[in-house]
Design a protein around this motif. Structure first.
Motif, PDB file in Angstrom:
ATOM      1  N   HIS A 165       0.109   3.382  -3.067  1.00  0.00           N
ATOM      2  CA  HIS A 165      -0.778   4.503  -2.718  1.00  0.00           C
ATOM      3  C   HIS A 165      -0.227   5.275  -1.519  1.00  0.00           C
ATOM      4  N   LYS A 209       7.170   6.319 -13.288  1.00  0.00           N
ATOM      5  CA  LYS A 209       8.164   7.296 -13.747  1.00  0.00           C
ATOM      6  C   LYS A 209       8.358   8.351 -12.668  1.00  0.00           C
ATOM      7  N   LYS A 225       0.798   8.343   0.975  1.00  0.00           N
ATOM      8  CA  LYS A 225       0.188   9.647   1.266  1.00  0.00           C
ATOM      9  C   LYS A 225       1.116  10.771   0.819  1.00  0.00           C
ATOM     10  N   GLU A 226       2.414  10.461   0.833  1.00  0.00           N
ATOM     11  CA  GLU A 226       3.392  11.442   0.362  1.00  0.00           C
ATOM     12  C   GLU A 226       4.592  10.707  -0.220  1.00  0.00           C
ATOM     13  N   SER A 227       5.385  11.431  -0.963  1.00  0.00           N
ATOM     14  CA  SER A 227       6.489  10.829  -1.704  1.00  0.00           C
ATOM     15  C   SER A 227       7.479  10.100  -0.792  1.00  0.00           C
ATOM     16  N   TYR A 228       7.719  10.679   0.379  1.00  0.00           N
ATOM     17  CA  TYR A 228       8.680  10.106   1.321  1.00  0.00           C
ATOM     18  C   TYR A 228       8.274   8.683   1.724  1.00  0.00           C
ATOM     19  N   ASP A 271       0.823  -1.204   0.000  1.00  0.00           N
ATOM     20  CA  ASP A 271       0.000   0.000   0.000  1.00  0.00           C
ATOM     21  C   ASP A 271       0.866   1.267   0.000  1.00  0.00           C
TER      22      ASP A 271
END
Lengths: 145, 582
Positions: free
Chosen positions: A11, A49, A13-16, A7
């Motif tokens: 999906h 990408k 919540k943020e890139s980190y 998950d």
């Protein structure tokens, strides 16, 4: 690969969160080299990408490990190329150098340029190839590792 | 020795006194801290002595085998739990409120220390030890603030009043250095720089200050680095983490120039075009004129290098020409390669959707620029909107990266304007090596200093932590920030919107696409919240390059930097160590 990790990869919540999940996935695939992640994760790794060089390098390592004993593909090199100089990520840099072992970075750079210029390879691989040839200075690319 | 987290030498393995959690870490965490008070090993004795003082320690020792006095059991805060438990615990409530910091001057801190000292002595006189741990924690906190601000008089008094163990050798060196800078400050005041015969003497003093700064930087004594720079008034220096006995360093102006010039040379691209034109005119390949003209137009259009995509197009063009030359391709093949690469570059430039930001442009009135050094961040935040970050030393797996420059130092460069998108490593020959590791990534800043101090992320807390805040005009966050802190499907924060979401004006916060979140076109970046950042965290995406803000094309990074007024470094107590306006 547990559901929470999947998950976080697919999906976040943020890139980190995605970067951390990729780091975990690299460790997991190293420790359990005979198991493969689920199909949706593999599809994500092949199609995702990003201009984030750390994420790209981690994906490159994962794709290489999923290919098991095969020689590294050009798409793996494209994702990993910036990691050759990633001094601040010594672990990733070390893995990148290992995967590049026996290959000339200059020759790989030529191949990546050809892919972009002549529209060769998959769209995703070309995406990463362009990231390399548009950010790395040709003069700084070594002939050998 | 006792050291501020912001002053830690990150490659040091020296043991830190375990008294820290009572002072510094209790500030970090909003929750109550729990400690073991009476495990009387030699090391714990040291800790207790250091914290509460000798007199209180002897009182504790005399009572350690007896039932605690009723005053201790009945006391609300703090108190020890029942002695029937295997380990007694004392709960110290956190009292720190960043909005009510009384110690803005050394005098106010000394006044508070006097007050605490009298309270403690009074308690001991009455045989009541219920509050001594709390007071001990307060002493530690005051001591941290004093040392962070270089208030040596207050620090000396706190040591005396706390009856603490004298400082170790390293601490003595730190104070000796500080004293030396103070001595040079007085010396410079006495020298008239207008007189030519003293200029040599001044230069000698400045050289001495620089050498003090280097020693302080090696040891992570940032307050001395700042003090020496202030007294010497010379261009700031940027340090890489020391890989050996001598740290690598470079003047910040030089590093700034190198970073700013890390773009392709337009003249090189123009030269390539001339070479191609020359070859085309002298060869029989005049039929290639159309392709060549198209290439020339693309280069002309992007040579301004005003956006990241411009830079990428020009760089890929130069690189491709060089690879063609290196492989001795003929003119035809070279042209084909260049055309192909430029076609890809142009496609990539328009691949990400344009994010248009509309509404009334923001024209704030700015407060007078003041030196906030030694002042608490809450004061700054009453005048500016602040985005803050905690960053660990550049290291991985416990190994320091030789020569790596700390993110906080990069944030102070003119070219970075508080938002560093480069990594820098200083090599042995002091030549900086640039890495664009965050080039396509994202940087997250807490809204306000407390979010950064409390941030618990592993990468930010791996040692050598330092904090910095980026100053924006008051009202900037409200005007352009998309507040998603409670917009998620669960009532908590929504996830980070991607380019497409901003461009289309809405997003879904769930995979099933049932929870739609509106994104007004007046907003330019997202503000989310996590457990450590309830006041919000701003997300800056370095690859969000296709924005049109009030009719002007720019990247999100360029937009944010446009509004940055200054940058500050602050310590774990929220006091400003260094400030720079742009």
């Amino acid at each position: 690969m547990n559901n929470k990790l999947i998950d976080s990869l697919l999906h976040p919540k943020e890139s980190y969160e995605r970067t951390q999940a990729l780091r975990e996935a690299v460790i997991e695939l190293q420790n359990n080299s005979f198991s493969s992640p689920q199909e949706n994760v593999i599809n994500f790794l092949r199609s995702y990408k990003t201009e984030d060089q750390v994420q790209a390098a981690l994906i490159g390592i994962l794709l290489h490990r999923l290919d098991r004993s095969k020689p590294p593909q050009i798409g793996v090199f494209a994702r990993l190329f910036p990691a050759l100089q990633m001094l601040w990520e010594p672990q990733i840099q070390k893995m990148a150098i290992e995967i590049f072992s026996g290959h000339s970075p200059k020759e790989v750079f030529y191949e990546l340029t050809d892919m972009v210029a002549l529209n060769e390879g998959s769209e995703e691989d070309r995406y990463y190839a362009y990231n390399v040839i548009s950010t790395v200075d040709f003069d700084s690319v070594p002939e050998t590792m | 020795m006792y050291r501020l987290p912001s002053q830690k030498n990150s490659d040091s393995n020296r043991e830190q006194p375990t008294a820290h959690p009572l002072a510094a870490d209790s500030i970090r965490s909003p929750s109550a801290e729990t400690i073991n008070p009476l495990q009387l090993t030699p090391s714990s004795l040291f800790v207790i002595q250091r914290m509460v003082g000798n007199r209180a320690l002897s009182r504790l020792l005399s009572q350690s085998n007896t039932q605690p006095p009723s005053s201790l059991i009945n006391s609300n805060v703090p108190h020890s739990t029942s002695t029937s438990e295997p380990v007694q615990r004392i709960v110290i409530q956190k009292k720190y409120d960043p909005n009510e910091v009384p110690y803005k001057t050394e005098k106010s801190l000394i006044d508070r220390a006097n007050e605490l000292y009298e309270q403690r002595e009074d308690m001991l006189d009455k045989g009541d030890i219920s509050g001594i741990y709390s007071i001990g924690g307060d002493f530690e906190e005051l001591k941290e603030i004093a040392i962070a601000n270089g208030w040596l008089e207050a620090y000396d008094l706190l040591i005396k009043w706390g009856e603490m163990i004298p400082g170790d050798e390293e601490e003595e060196q730190e104070f000796a250095l500080y004293d030396k800078v103070a001595e040079f400050e007085k010396k410079l005041e006495g020298l008239n720089s207008e007189e030519s015969d003293v200029s040599e003497e001044i230069n000698v003093v400045i050289d001495e200050l620089r050498s003090i700064e280097h020693i302080a930087a090696m040891n992570g004594w940032n307050h001395i680095v700042s003090y020496a720079r202030k007294v010497g008034n010379y261009p700031p220096v940027v340090y890489g983490n020391p890989s050996g006995e001598t740290p690598n360093y470079v003047e910040s102006d030089t590093l700034d120039g190198i970073i700013k010039n890390d773009v392709p040379d337009p003249n090189e691209a123009i030269g390539i075009i001339s070479a191609l034109e020359s070859q085309a005119s002298t060869s029989s390949m005049k039929d290639k004129a159309k392709v060549l003209n198209s290439i020339k137009d693309t280069i002309d259009e992007n040579i301004v290098l005003s956006t990241k995509e411009n830079i990428k197009i020009i760089k890929s063009f130069i690189n491709t020409y060089k690879t063609a030359q290196s492989r001795k391709f003929n003119f035809d093949k070279c042209l084909q390669m260049l055309d192909g690469v430029l076609t890809t570059g142009l496609k990539r430039r328009t691949e990400s959707p344009e994010i248009e930001v509309t509404g009334e442009p923001f024209n704030p009135e700015l407060p007078e620029r003041e030196d906030y050094t030694g002042i608490h961040m809450s004061e700054i935040e009453s005048k500016y909107d602040v985005l803050a970050r905690k960053s660990g030393a550049p290291e991985k797996e416990g190994a320091l990266i030789p020569g790596a420059v700390h993110e906080v130092d990069l944030a102070f460069l003119d070219g970075m304007r508080g938002i560093p998108n480069y990594r820098v490593t200083l090599k042995e020959e002091e030549k900086p090596e640039l890495g664009g590791g965050d080039g396509g990534g994202e940087k997250v800043y807490a809204l306000g200093h407390t979010g950064a101090i409390n941030f618990e992320g592993a990468l930010s807390n791996r040692g050598g932590e330092r904090l910095y805040g980026v100053l924006f005009p008051s009202g900037f966050m409200e005007r352009y920030g998309l507040d998603l802190r409670t917009k998620g499907i669960s009532g908590k924060s929504a996830q980070t919107p991607v380019d497409q979401d901003f461009a289309q004006g809405y997003m879904y916060d769930d995979k099933e696409k049932t929870h739609r979140v509106e994104i007004p076109s007046t907003k330019a970046f997202a503000i989310r919240a996590e457990d450590n950042t309830p006041d919000g965290q701003a997300h800056i995406h370095f690859s969000r390059s296709n924005m049109n803000i009030h009719g002007e094309k720019m990247s999100q990074l360029e937009f944010m930097r446009l509004f940055v007024i200054g940058v500050v470094e602050f310590n774990m107590q929220g006091f400003v160590i260094n400030i720079k306006y742009f």
